[in-house]
Design a protein around this motif. Structure first.
Motif, PDB file in Angstrom:
ATOM      1  N   VAL A  72      -5.742   6.761   7.450  1.00 38.65           N
ATOM      2  CA  VAL A  72      -5.844   6.944   6.001  1.00 38.65           C
ATOM      3  C   VAL A  72      -6.887   8.026   5.756  1.00 38.65           C
ATOM      4  CG1 VAL A  72      -5.155   4.587   5.454  1.00 38.65           C
ATOM      5  CG2 VAL A  72      -7.581   5.096   5.789  1.00 38.65           C
ATOM      6  N   TYR A  96      -5.601  11.807  -6.125  1.00 38.44           N
ATOM      7  CA  TYR A  96      -4.385  11.003  -6.071  1.00 38.44           C
ATOM      8  C   TYR A  96      -4.162  10.411  -4.686  1.00 38.44           C
ATOM      9  CZ  TYR A  96      -3.125  13.173 -10.531  1.00 38.44           C
ATOM     10  OH  TYR A  96      -3.127  13.589 -11.837  1.00 38.44           O
ATOM     11  N   ASN A  97      -3.506   9.279  -4.673  1.00 39.34           N
ATOM     12  CA  ASN A  97      -3.236   8.512  -3.457  1.00 39.34           C
ATOM     13  C   ASN A  97      -1.957   9.021  -2.785  1.00 39.34           C
ATOM     14  OD1 ASN A  97      -3.481   6.535  -1.510  1.00 39.34           O
ATOM     15  ND2 ASN A  97      -2.526   4.943  -2.741  1.00 39.34           N
ATOM     16  N   GLY A  98      -1.891  10.323  -2.532  1.00 40.17           N
ATOM     17  CA  GLY A  98      -0.707  10.932  -1.934  1.00 40.17           C
ATOM     18  C   GLY A  98      -0.592  12.373  -2.366  1.00 40.17           C
ATOM     19  N   LEU A 106      -6.566   7.796  -8.037  1.00 33.13           N
ATOM     20  CA  LEU A 106      -7.745   7.059  -7.585  1.00 33.13           C
ATOM     21  C   LEU A 106      -8.934   7.265  -8.507  1.00 33.13           C
ATOM     22  CD1 LEU A 106      -7.518   7.700  -3.739  1.00 33.13           C
ATOM     23  CD2 LEU A 106      -6.835   5.654  -4.997  1.00 33.13           C
ATOM     24  N   SER A 120      -7.350   6.579   0.766  1.00 28.72           N
ATOM     25  CA  SER A 120      -5.933   6.490   0.428  1.00 28.72           C
ATOM     26  C   SER A 120      -5.307   5.327   1.190  1.00 28.72           C
ATOM     27  CB  SER A 120      -5.227   7.796   0.793  1.00 28.72           C
ATOM     28  OG  SER A 120      -5.252   7.981   2.202  1.00 28.72           O
ATOM     29  N   THR A 121      -4.067   5.030   0.866  1.00 31.92           N
ATOM     30  CA  THR A 121      -3.357   3.976   1.591  1.00 31.92           C
ATOM     31  C   THR A 121      -2.433   4.566   2.661  1.00 31.92           C
ATOM     32  OG1 THR A 121      -1.655   3.945  -0.120  1.00 31.92           O
ATOM     33  CG2 THR A 121      -3.434   2.355  -0.329  1.00 31.92           C
ATOM     34  N   THR A 122      -2.289   5.910   2.675  1.00 33.11           N
ATOM     35  CA  THR A 122      -1.485   6.587   3.696  1.00 33.11           C
ATOM     36  C   THR A 122      -2.313   7.723   4.280  1.00 33.11           C
ATOM     37  OG1 THR A 122      -0.509   8.202   2.176  1.00 33.11           O
ATOM     38  CG2 THR A 122       0.581   6.054   2.342  1.00 33.11           C
ATOM     39  N   THR A 124      -2.168  10.837   3.460  1.00 30.36           N
ATOM     40  CA  THR A 124      -2.192  11.991   2.556  1.00 30.36           C
ATOM     41  C   THR A 124      -3.015  11.688   1.313  1.00 30.36           C
ATOM     42  OG1 THR A 124      -0.148  11.321   1.422  1.00 30.36           O
ATOM     43  CG2 THR A 124       0.067  12.794   3.333  1.00 30.36           C
ATOM     44  N   MET A 125      -3.548  12.750   0.727  1.00 26.44           N
ATOM     45  CA  MET A 125      -4.318  12.652  -0.518  1.00 26.44           C
ATOM     46  C   MET A 125      -4.224  14.003  -1.223  1.00 26.44           C
ATOM     47  SD  MET A 125      -8.418  11.804  -1.012  1.00 26.44           S
ATOM     48  CE  MET A 125      -8.310  10.058  -0.601  1.00 26.44           C
ATOM     49  N   SER A 185      -8.452  -1.069   2.993  1.00 21.97           N
ATOM     50  CA  SER A 185      -7.537  -1.022   1.852  1.00 21.97           C
ATOM     51  C   SER A 185      -6.481  -2.111   2.010  1.00 21.97           C
ATOM     52  CB  SER A 185      -6.869   0.361   1.775  1.00 21.97           C
ATOM     53  OG  SER A 185      -6.031   0.447   0.654  1.00 21.97           O
ATOM     54  N   GLN A 252      -9.935  -2.015  -2.421  1.00 22.34           N
ATOM     55  CA  GLN A 252     -10.546  -1.063  -1.504  1.00 22.34           C
ATOM     56  C   GLN A 252     -12.013  -1.424  -1.292  1.00 22.34           C
ATOM     57  OE1 GLN A 252      -9.828   2.860  -3.145  1.00 22.34           O
ATOM     58  NE2 GLN A 252      -7.869   2.995  -2.096  1.00 22.34           N
TER      59      GLN A 252
END
Length: 465
Positions: A72, A96-98, A106, A120-122, A124-125, A185, A252
């Motif tokens: 992440v 942003y979360n992606g 965020l 982030s949860t993945t 990418t941000m 997260s 988070q």
């Protein structure tokens, strides 16, 4: 604002120590930051165009960060200096979360408070910075890195959960303190006709007035831009039960690289939508807790290399009712047989400031600028709500986040002095009581605030008292 020499020194350090991607390029002694770009790396720095020079007016820049799969993105701000506005309407940075502005935001940030670490949860941000035609600052620099969503094989630090009930806890709980430099997260999803309630069994995180260092944050929803921050919490006072507005909750937890503490243990359950649970609500989706009578410890200021945040979590809720006046007889009666209304001894003198802006700055426990949004009579005086523009001194002053706006509750001990008006921006200086409330004595320094006052206040803040 950081001294220019310090900024150039940091730029030299960044240039000599790290590689650069398509959004940045070395130029002998310092990096060059561009307006947006793709940053594909295990770690690196991202900064506003032209940093450390002032960023350009009327610009919009977008940076897309990608770290290796299975990680992440963790983003830590080093320097932050954008035009200040209580609602971040003019110059701002969205995170942003992606890689899209259609996913969860965020946060939106402006002013000179550095945001805390974001995750982030993945892998990418996306960062998007917008500026208008006036009042530019020096911008921002942030460090990003890929972080593992799990602490180790035994201790799960974040996951996607679809069970109707369960628990969330900090790494190492309950055997020892959570480790420094941790990011977790949890994305919890329950049945569509249910909402999620979270209750804390134990809660001890590093204390700070703005929850800048270690914190746990709750968001309504986890995948869409319309998800909203419910609250960000730290210290040793457990939040009241938290209830989502829908069936998705993003939690988070972030700790910085220094002080650690015991952590927290919380249990969540899914309950039918519309269930009535009594909760103190600060408005705009932010859950708050009344302050304790005792003074809570405040963490010391950190060096500029630590990424703090600016989201405190408590709110003043009056608990005492005014006592009724007892009837008196004889000499205490007025001409109509009624007791005369007692005069507040604090209001006896004329409305006049006691000192200059410099002497008042040094003598005050808090110095802020903001817009007066409401004034109401309370049991201890006039309760004044202020939408914060900038805090030059805060100390133990309680500041609350309402949506994307920071607000302060002050108590004026006299109704007439100092003279304030709703809808006007003011410079406000005063003291802080043991409950974290700001108080304004009749002679407290107040003045209508204009943009040019910011430089004056910063100069005073940088001088020894």
């Amino acid at each position: 604002m950081m001294h220019v020499g310090c900024i150039w020194g940091l730029s030299l350090f960044l240039s000599l120590s790290f590689g650069w991607t398509t959004a940045q390029q070395t130029n002998y002694t310092r990096p060059v930051f561009y307006c947006g770009g793709d940053l594909v790396s295990e770690s690196g720095f991202v900064g506003s165009e032209g940093f450390p020079s002032f960023y350009k007016p009327n610009s919009k820049c977008t940076w897309r960060i990608t770290v290796p799969e299975g990680n992440v993105v963790m983003l830590s701000f080093r320097i932050f200096d954008l035009e200040a506005d209580s609602q971040c309407r003019y110059d701002y940075l969205d995170v942003y979360n992606g890689h899209s502005n259609l996913v969860q935001k965020l946060g939106r940030f402006c002013g000179t408070f550095r945001p805390g670490a974001l995750i982030s949860t993945t892998n990418t941000m996306m960062l998007e910075m917008v500026s208008d035609a006036e009042n530019q600052g020096r911008g921002f620099v942030a460090y990003f890195s890929g972080a593992k969503p799990y602490e180790n094989d035994q201790q799960v630090c974040g996951e996607k959960i679809t069970k109707a009930q369960g628990e969330i806890k900090t790494p190492n709980w309950p055997d020892k303190k959570y480790p420094p430099g941790t990011s977790c997260s949890w994305l919890i999803t329950v049945e569509p006709d249910m909402v999620i309630q979270v209750k804390f069994d134990k809660f001890v995180l590093e204390a700070d007035s703005y929850c800048r260092f270690d914190y746990v944050a709750f968001f309504n929803g986890g995948e869409k831009d319309d998800s909203r921050l419910i609250g960000r919490y730290c210290g040793d006072e457990a939040p009241l039960p938290i209830i989502t507005s829908g069936n998705v909750l993003l939690v988070q937890f972030v700790s910085d690289l220094s002080v650690t503490s015991d952590g927290f243990l919380a249990h969540y359950t899914s309950i039918p939508r519309g269930s009535h649970i009594p909760i103190v609500d600060s408005g705009a989706g932010t859950r708050s807790i009344p302050p304790k009578p005792a003074v809570r410890p405040v963490a010391p200021e950190r060096p500029a290399t630590t990424a703090p945040s600016h989201i405190p979590t408590t709110k003043y809720v009056p608990t005492e009712k005014p006592k009724p006046l007892k009837p008196t007889r004889g000499r205490g009666q007025g001409p109509n047989g009624k007791r005369p209304v007692p005069q507040n001894p604090l209001c006896a003198k004329a409305c006049k400031r006691d000192g200059t802006i410099k002497t008042s700055f040094c003598a005050s426990e808090f110095v802020i600028t903001g817009k007066v949004t409401s004034m109401a009579n309370g049991p201890r005086g006039t309760i004044i709500s202020v939408s914060l523009i900038k805090a030059y001194k805060a100390g133990r002053l309680t500041i609350t986040q309402v949506g994307e706006t920071m607000s302060v509750k002050l108590v004026s001990l006299c109704k007439k002095c100092p003279l304030l008006r709703k809808g006007i921006n003011f410079i406000l200086m005063g003291q802080v009581d043991e409950d974290g409330r700001g108080t304004l004595a009749p002679g407290a320094f107040t003045a209508q605030y204009k943009a040019q006052h910011h430089k004056l206040l910063m100069n005073i803040n940088n001088q020894p008292c």
